[in-house]
Every structure is written in structure tokens, then in C-alpha cells.
Design a protein around this motif. Structure first.
Motif, PDB file in Angstrom:
ATOM      1  N   PHE A  20       0.813  -1.210   0.000  1.00  0.00           N
ATOM      2  CA  PHE A  20       0.000   0.000   0.000  1.00  0.00           C
ATOM      3  C   PHE A  20       0.850   1.264   0.000  1.00  0.00           C
ATOM      4  O   PHE A  20       0.422   2.311  -0.477  1.00  0.00           O
ATOM      5  CB  PHE A  20      -0.919  -0.016   1.230  1.00  0.00           C
ATOM      6  CG  PHE A  20      -1.733   1.234   1.363  1.00  0.00           C
ATOM      7  CD1 PHE A  20      -2.778   1.465   0.510  1.00  0.00           C
ATOM      8  CD2 PHE A  20      -1.432   2.166   2.337  1.00  0.00           C
ATOM      9  CE1 PHE A  20      -3.534   2.609   0.628  1.00  0.00           C
ATOM     10  CE2 PHE A  20      -2.170   3.301   2.459  1.00  0.00           C
ATOM     11  CZ  PHE A  20      -3.231   3.524   1.607  1.00  0.00           C
ATOM     12  N   SER A  52     -10.349   2.159   2.455  1.00  0.00           N
ATOM     13  CA  SER A  52      -9.400   2.129   1.326  1.00  0.00           C
ATOM     14  C   SER A  52      -9.869   2.980   0.164  1.00  0.00           C
ATOM     15  O   SER A  52      -9.065   3.346  -0.697  1.00  0.00           O
ATOM     16  CB  SER A  52      -9.187   0.688   0.855  1.00  0.00           C
ATOM     17  OG  SER A  52      -8.580  -0.086   1.869  1.00  0.00           O
ATOM     18  N   LYS A  55      -8.600   6.403   1.571  1.00  0.00           N
ATOM     19  CA  LYS A  55      -7.248   6.393   2.159  1.00  0.00           C
ATOM     20  C   LYS A  55      -7.210   7.224   3.446  1.00  0.00           C
ATOM     21  O   LYS A  55      -6.174   7.725   3.852  1.00  0.00           O
ATOM     22  CB  LYS A  55      -6.196   6.935   1.170  1.00  0.00           C
ATOM     23  CG  LYS A  55      -6.254   6.308  -0.219  1.00  0.00           C
ATOM     24  CD  LYS A  55      -5.992   4.822  -0.197  1.00  0.00           C
ATOM     25  CE  LYS A  55      -5.959   4.225  -1.594  1.00  0.00           C
ATOM     26  NZ  LYS A  55      -7.262   4.217  -2.256  1.00  0.00           N
ATOM     27  N   CYS A 414      -6.711  -5.246  -3.519  1.00  0.00           N
ATOM     28  CA  CYS A 414      -7.163  -3.910  -3.950  1.00  0.00           C
ATOM     29  C   CYS A 414      -7.213  -3.813  -5.464  1.00  0.00           C
ATOM     30  O   CYS A 414      -8.245  -3.448  -6.052  1.00  0.00           O
ATOM     31  CB  CYS A 414      -6.221  -2.847  -3.392  1.00  0.00           C
ATOM     32  SG  CYS A 414      -6.558  -2.365  -1.697  1.00  0.00           S
TER      33      CYS A 414
END
Length: 821
Positions: A20, A52, A55, A414
Motif C-alpha cells: 500500500f 481504502s 485512504k 485492492c
């Protein structure tokens, strides 16, 4: 829907450093992604979640207008191999968050998890294992044909996976050749020798191991029995399977789904067992893609009908360009910086996929045309099977609807998986609403800096980790709680020790609280009650704030530990009821975290390892009280007459009938009472009573899983035997064994020395130097000339005389012993 747990989908799962963290050059791109759409329904709660999609930490607002019901879809496993600690990281962390939502914040969570039981990996594994099984049946013994086929498989595997080796390399040359060609990898470096090893190097090591094992089998094959053949096939299996699949994979019927479903079901069952061992709650609903194929077809047809998909000879693909032409649509919202990463795109499409006919490299398969040897289902497009990403969109939508509160999975998912799910689902529904409101991604797990992967076969399975004692379900969960859920965790010895220390700290707290039932705190004045109750209120506030702050479990654990530290400092002056309030709160919280199987709403205090068996509690406590009284009198050397012992024993008499589970404990008490009375009848010394008390503690109760921890100026504390106690005892026994062995060695050496001296004493001093080393001696037998007839030097003569005098004294003592004088 079947209501039981499922397996994990991650092919690239979770034991890497955290991907990430994005390079700086991508930060500006993040600002270009569309803003997160806050749900319009529902009541905002104090809970914020790290989302996510944004963020950032985002206020949690359920879709449910009353703010009570929460819909949650979790990506489950791809069932083709054993689950490893990376899977544990994902599913245990998911479980912790789910429990907090349900048992702490009181949400009504509907938790759906899928099983991917149709997948490229499953197809290849099932097909090759089936073909290997047929090969074994056809070759019940190791024949020349067996060896020839295996040698071809050996060469094919080496050519594909270790291209630096010479073509047609002989098995006998493999070890030396691989040691030269891949020296840097074997030395723990990158392939070019300039950097640190990564995934590529891990796979090279795995391929070297596979070929080395096969080479050994080929060089010394045992051909006699079926057992020999079984051992040969096992050693050569990893080279034979891909080779046999390349030859005969197309012979598998596309309608023979059983070959593939059998493998998937096997590993689903094993996964469920692993999750149960880790105390992971089963899903409310488990979905399997094989049970949703008609819905996948309908879902795909609708996407195509709306202009967001197209069919080719190789399958049906999602048209990213067409999707993004519609105002408000954005692709790769979770990780826009990876939108053109060809390796991630290829990985998401699977090893059996082809790019043929795709309009754009990034377009992904909704429906794959099945080739020969691959399972197939009918559709309006062609015989085929679902793509990877479409399955979750379909099953989540079928079970939870057009909008879902939470979607979770490992950080590796993701992109492209979850980004593809978002795009195709929002294309299907075309409501203008956000399909998923909160994406929760569990961080990676590394162990001492080493990445695990199924493809590199350098993973530790969950059952291996639990069976070999490296971890317990509780210790592993504490590690995840200490590290948080969405950041990466690297397990090193310091973290394992910290987790063990926290577990021991909580266990000792529970033991002391539960001991109040048997031994009330008579020293308590209640003077510190207000201070302890204030500490409890503070801890509750800190824990609540931490959990509301995106499930900040590390901070919550620190607050709980701080509370116990305060109680430990003041406990002598605290009322027992106040102490129990602390015990009840800490019990509820650790159970909410899943650190014990008992329900958070159970009224008892403690967790497994801090509570003795309920069915034996009455008898255990009676035996402990009796032992305390006898032991105290014996230490003080007070008289233990038959009348006194009989009076002590009569305080607790087991009834003639008990529940079956209580019988062994009642018998244990009865036996101890009988042995005490026997000692009293024999008018035994205090030492005998103390030995009997030790035997009850160290043997009878210990073997039953209970330990009495003797304390200075206080009754013994009753506690279960746990891993820490066993380790302490084993260490003490090992030290005692070492001391005993050292003593035996000293005694043996002293006996041998004494025996040697005894034999030497028998020799007369006149004869001790009568050897070939000398040619002349004086009247006492002391040498005067060496073997060449040369006079013995004066200095040496003095030395020989001293030795002679020492032997003379030794011999004379020997003669006295023989004569008896």
C-alpha cells in the motif's frame, strides 16, 4: 445458502511487505480519483473506519436507516492448497473487526464470505493430481517406462523453471550444476548477486528443491514393492504433474466437474478446520461460485446489454473504456496508480487466460471460454466458466443487494480484484450509487522479514504452526491485535515475546481475581476502591475511544494492561466486589477480541487457562484447603494426631453420588484424605506429610491439569496447568537432570580413579621402572642407565626417586590393607 465457513481466495496472499505504501510519483494521481460518496441513509455513529476508498478514516454510516444492520462481504479462499499464516492474518483480523462491530458496538452484522471453487489454480492442481493418480495406477512398480517418463518430466521442468541449467542435464549432475549456476540465490542473494532476494529467488529455491528430490529418486530407484513405487512417485510428483498435464490435460472432459470439485471441497473442509482452530466465527452465509453459475451468466449478459462488455472467441470482457465514458464512472478507484501494471493485470486474469481478442490490455474477463480439459458450463455466449472477479460481484449482489456497507479482504486484492468488482458491479446496477461504501483491507504479514507465498512453497501452514508449538490460537491473535489490522505486521522474536508476556499478564490477573472466591481478601480496607473504580472508568473510556477510532486494538490493549497495573498496585486494599468488576470487564473485552471461545455475555471471569474445570472446582478447592492446613501444621512441626487429622478431613466429605464428570475429582479428594489418615495412624513425622502434600500438587493434580501455586504467608492459589507452567516445569526438570547426570559423572570418574590407584598400588616400587626404557637399576629399582647404557642424568634421577618414594608409600598402604593390619 449453506451456513458454514469458507476458504480463502488469495493467490498472492499476505506475507509481504506492505504494498500500500506508494511511490512518491504516484501521490499526485491519488488526488485525481473521484471523491468517496457518503451514504445518504443511516445515522452516523461515533465509529470511524480506515476506508481504502478514501485512504483516510471515514465516519461509519450504515445504509440501514435505523443504523443497526450492517451488510458485510468478505473475500474468501481459493481452495486448492493448505491455508497458511498469511491466511490466518487476514481471517483472524477480519474476525476481530467483525466481533467488535457485533459484540461491542452492537451492530446486527450479516456476514457473507465466498469460496472460490472454480479457478485456474484449482483446474491445474486438480487435473494434474488426477493424471498423476492414473499414472500411479498404470505403474504400480518402478519400471523402465516409469523412469523414462520421469526423466522426460525432469528435463521439461528444469528447462521451464531453471533455464540457466544445461539442456538435457543428467540427474547425477544436477546438484553440482545448480550449485554453480544459481550460486548467488543459494547464498541468499538476488539472482544477479547484487541485491536482496525476492519472490523470484524464493521460487528458484523451490524449483531447485523439487528437481533435487526428483534427481535423487531417479538415481537410486527401488523397483521391488508397491511401497517402493509409492515413495518414488511421491519424490517425483512435482515434476511429473506438470509434464503429465502437458501431455494429457486435454483428455479431461469439460463436463466432468467432479474432478475439480473434489479438490476444492477437500481444501474447503481443511480451511474450515483451520478457522475453527483459530476461533474464527463461521460466516452467516457461505457462497460458492460453482453454485452461482447461472447468476454469473445473467449478470454478464446484463453488463454486455448495457454496453460495458463484449464477447470474443476467448470469452466475454469488461470494456473499461466504455465504462469510463459514462459521467461519474471511474476505474481503479482503490489503486489508480496500478491501473496499467501489466503484471498485476495478468495475475488477476489467471495462468490459463489469453489476451486474444481483447480491445485493451486492461480489460478483464467476465466469462472465460473453456478450452479442452477445463470445466465448462452452458451460456448464451459460449461454453465456459466464470472469471475470477465476477464471482464476488454476483454472490455479494445476490445475497446483500445493490448496495453493501463493508467489503473486506487482504491488501493484495485492492487491484485488480476489488477495483474490477467495483467497476463491473456499478456497471451492472447503473444506479449512480456507490456499490461498496467501506473497503477494509487487512495488512500483510511477514515473519522475520521473510515473505510467504503458496506459489513459492515457502509458507508455514496454519496447522503446522499450531502443531509444532510456534504459536497458539491465542498468541497469534494477540500478535494481530498488537499490530493493528490495516498496517503490515512483521513477526519477530520481540513481538512473540511481547504477546506471550501480555497473555501471561492477563492470565495471572484472572487467577488472582478468581482466587478471591476461595480466599477472600481479608486485608482489604476498601480505602483504594474509589481510585480503582476511577481507573476502570478511564480504561473503559480509552478502550471505547480506541475501538471507535478504526478498531485501534493496540491502544485498547495498552489501556487494559494499564488498568491491571493499577489494580496490582492497590489490590491489597481493594474490596473484592470492586476487584470482580475489573475481572468482569477485562473478561468481556478479551472475549470480544476472540481470545477465548466463551461468549462475552457469560457471567464468569477469566479465559481458558485461568479457570479450573467447573465440574471439579468443589473437590479441587476442598483438597487445596485441606492441604494448606496440613502443610502449615507440618512446617510449624505442630502435632498431627489421628484426632486432629480426622477433624481436618471431616470438613469436606464427598457424597456417595456425583455427576459423572465430577467423579474423578471427588475420588482424588477421597484418596488424599485416606492417605492423610493412614499417616496419622502410623504416627508419621512431619516430613511424610509434606511429601504427601507435594505429591498431591506435583503428581495427582498436575496430571489432572491443575496446579497449586504455593505462596508465602497465603493459601495456595489454584490454577490450571498451562503452557507457561509446563515450560517452567520442563526447564526445572531439565536442570535437575543435568545436575544428576553431572553428579553421576563425577562419581563415576572418582570410582574409576580409585580403581586405577588400587591397581597401581599393587605394583612394588622395585618393579615399577623395570621396562625396556632402562638397562640398569640400583638396589631399590631406581634406573641408573637408559636403554643405550648411558647414565641417567642427575636431574632425571632425582625425579625418578620422587616417583619411587610415592609408589613405595602407596604400595605399603596396599600391603597393610591386604594383611589387615
Amino acid at each position: 445458502m449453506l451456513l458454514h465457513s469458507s476458504i480463502t481466495r488469495f493467490s498472492r496472499i499476505t506475507i509481504t511487505t506492505l504494498r500500500f505504501t506508494t511511490p512518491l510519483r504516484h501521490r499526485s494521481k491519488m488526488a485525481q480519483q473521484p471523491p468517496w460518496q457518503e451514504p445518504h441513509q443511516g445515522t452516523p455513529s461515533k465509529l470511524v473506519l480506515y476506508n481504502s476508498l478514501t485512504k483516510t478514516k471515514t465516519p461509519f454510516r450504515p445504509i440501514d436507516p435505523e443504523g443497526k444492520k450492517v451488510t458485510w462481504y468478505s473475500c474468501g479462499p481459493t481452495t486448492y492448497d493448505y491455508s497458511h499464516l498469511g491466511h490466518a492474518r487476514n481471517y483472524v483480523s477480519n474476525d476481530i473487526l467483525r466481533r467488535i462491530m457485533k459484540d461491542y458496538f452492537g451492530f446486527q452484522v450479516q456476514y457473507v464470505q465466498n469460496v472460490t471453487d472454480i479457478d485456474d489454480k484449482i483446474i491445474l492442481r486438480a487435473r494434474s493430481q488426477h493424471l498423476l493418480s492414473e499414472f500411479k495406477t498404470q505403474h504400480p512398480q518402478v519400471t523402465a517406462d516409469t523412469l523414462a517418463t520421469t526423466l522426460k518430466a525432469f528435463h521439461a521442468y528444469a528447462e521451464k523453471n531453471l533455464p540457466l541449467l544445461a539442456p538435457e542435464l543428467k540427474p547425477e549432475d544436477f546438484n553440482s550444476e545448480s550449485a554453480v549456476k544459481y550460486a548467488s540465490v543459494l547464498a541468499g542473494k538476488s539472482l544477479d548477486g547484487t541485491g536482496l532476494p525476492g519472490d523470484k529467488e524464493a521460487k528458484i529455491k523451490m524449483h531447485i528443491q523439487v528437481l533435487a528430490k526428483a534427481a535423487t529418486a531417479l538415481l537410486a530407484p527401488k523397483k521391488g514393492s508397491e511401497e517402493d513405487a509409492a515413495n518414488f512417485h511421491e519424490d517425483a510428483a512435482d515434476v511429473l504433474m506438470p509434464y503429465l498435464d502437458s501431455l494429457h490435460g486435454s483428455s479431461i472432459s469439460s463436463s466432468d466437474h467432479g474432478i475439480f470439485s473434489a479438490l476444492a471441497k477437500k481444501y474447503e473442509i481443511l480451511f474450515d478446520e483451520d478457522m475453527e482452530a483459530l476461533n474464527v466465527l463461521p460466516p452467516d452465509v457461505t457462497t460458492r461460485v460453482s453454485e452461482y453459475v447461472p447468476q454469473v451468466v445473467s449478470f454478464t449478459e446484463e453488463i454486455v446489454r448495457k454496453g460495458f462488455g463484449y464477447a470474443t472467441d476467448t470469452g466475454v470482457y469488461f470494456d473499461i473504456a466504455a465504462f469510463e465514458k459514462v459521467e461519474g464512472n471511474h476505474y481503479a478507484r482503490l489503486e489508480p496508480w496500478n491501473k496499467h501494471d501489466s503484471s498485476l493485470i495478468a495475475d488477476g486474469e489467471g495462468s490459463l487466460s489469453t489476451k486474444s481478442g481483447k480491445r485493451s490490455e486492461g480489460d478483464f474477463a467476465l466469462w472465460k471460454a473453456s478450452r479442452v480439459g477445463e470445466p465448462a458450463w452452458e451460456s448464451s455466449f459460449m461454453q465456459g466458466r466464470p472469471g475470477w472477479h465476477i464471482e464476488c460481484s454476483v454472490m455479494a449482489s445476490e445475497t446483500l443487494g445493490e448496495q453493501i456497507d463493508i467489503h473486506s479482504g487482504g491488501i493484495d486484492l485492492c487491484f485488480p480484484h476489488h477495483d474490477n468488482e467495483l467497476a463491473q458491479s456499478e456497471a451492472y446496477w447503473s444506479t449512480g450509487k456507490q456499490w461498496i461504501n467501506y473497503f477494509l483491507h487487512m495488512g500483510h504479514l511477514s515473519i522475520a522479514g521473510s515473505k510467504m507465498s503458496s506459489s513459492g512453497r515457502n509458507f508455514i501452514t496454519i496447522r503446522e504452526a499450531l502443531s509444532n508449538g510456534d504459536y497458539t490460537p491465542r498468541s497469534l491473535r494477540i500478535i494481530f491485535l498488537m499490530g493493528g489490522w490495516h498496517t503490515g505486521i512483521q513477526i519477530e522474536d520481540d513481538m512473540k515475546r511481547a504477546a506471550a508476556g501480555f497473555e501471561s499478564y492477563i492470565t495471572n490477573f484472572f487467577l488472582r481475581i478468581n482466587d478471591l472466591e476461595m480466599h477472600p481478601n481479608t486485608k482489604s480496607t476498601g480505602s483504594e476502591d474509589a481510585q480503582v473504580l476511577e481507573a476502570l472508568a478511564t480504561a473503559k473510556s480509552k478502550v471505547h475511544d480506541a475501538l471507535a477510532d478504526s478498531f485501534d486494538t493496540p491502544t485498547a490493549l495498552r489501556a487494559i494492561r494499564s488498568l491491571i497495573e493499577t489494580w496490582n498496585r492497590l489490590s491489597d486494599d481493594v474490596n473484592d466486589d470492586v476487584s470482580r468488576q475489573l475481572g468482569q470487564y477485562v473478561t468481556r473485552m478479551v472475549r470480544i477480541f476472540g481470545l477465548d471461545k466463551a461468549s462475552p455475555d457469560d457471567g464468569d471471569i477469566g479465559w481458558t487457562g485461568a479457570v479450573v474445570p467447573e465440574e471439579g472446582k468443589e473437590w479441587i478447592h476442598a483438597a487445596s484447603r485441606l492441604r494448606d492446613e496440613v502443610r502449615q501444621r507440618a512446617i510449624a512441626k505442630e502435632p498431627l494426631s489421628l484426632e486432629t487429622v480426622n477433624s481436618l478431613v471431616s470438613k469436606d466429605k464427598p457424597s456417595k453420588q456425583q455427576d459423572a464428570a465430577a467423579v474423578p475429582w471427588a475420588e482424588l479428594l477421597s484418596k488424599f484424605q485416606e492417605e492423610l489418615l493412614l499417616l496419622a495412624q502410623q504416627k508419621a513425622e512431619a516430613k511424610a506429610y509434606l511429601e504427601l502434600c507435594d505429591e498431591l500438587r506435583d503428581t495427582h493434580l498436575w496430571n489432572a491439569g491443575v496446579y497449586l501455586e504455593d505462596r508465602t504467608n497465603a493459601p495456595a492459589m489454584v490454577r490450571p496447568v498451562d503452557a507457561e507452567l509446563r515450560a517452567e516445569r520442563e526447564q526445572k526438570e531439565a536442570i535437575a537432570q543435568q545436575k544428576a547426570e553431572a553428579k553421576q559423572k563425577r562419581e563415576r570418574e572418582e570410582a574409576e580413579k580409585k580403581a586405577r590407584l588400587g591397581e597401581q598400588a599393587k605394583i612394588s616400587p622395585k618393579d615399577m621402572f623395570k621396562t625396556e626404557e632402562y638397562s640398569a637399576w640400583d638396589d631399590d629399582g631406581v634406573p641408573t642407565k637408559d636403554k643405550e647404557g648411558i647414565d641417567v642424568p642427575k636431574s632425571k634421577g632425582k625425579k625418578l626417586r620422587k616417583e619411587w618414594e610415592k609408589q613405595k608409600k602407596l604400595h605399603e598402604e596396599h600391603l597393610k590393607g591386604v594383611d589387615g593390619s
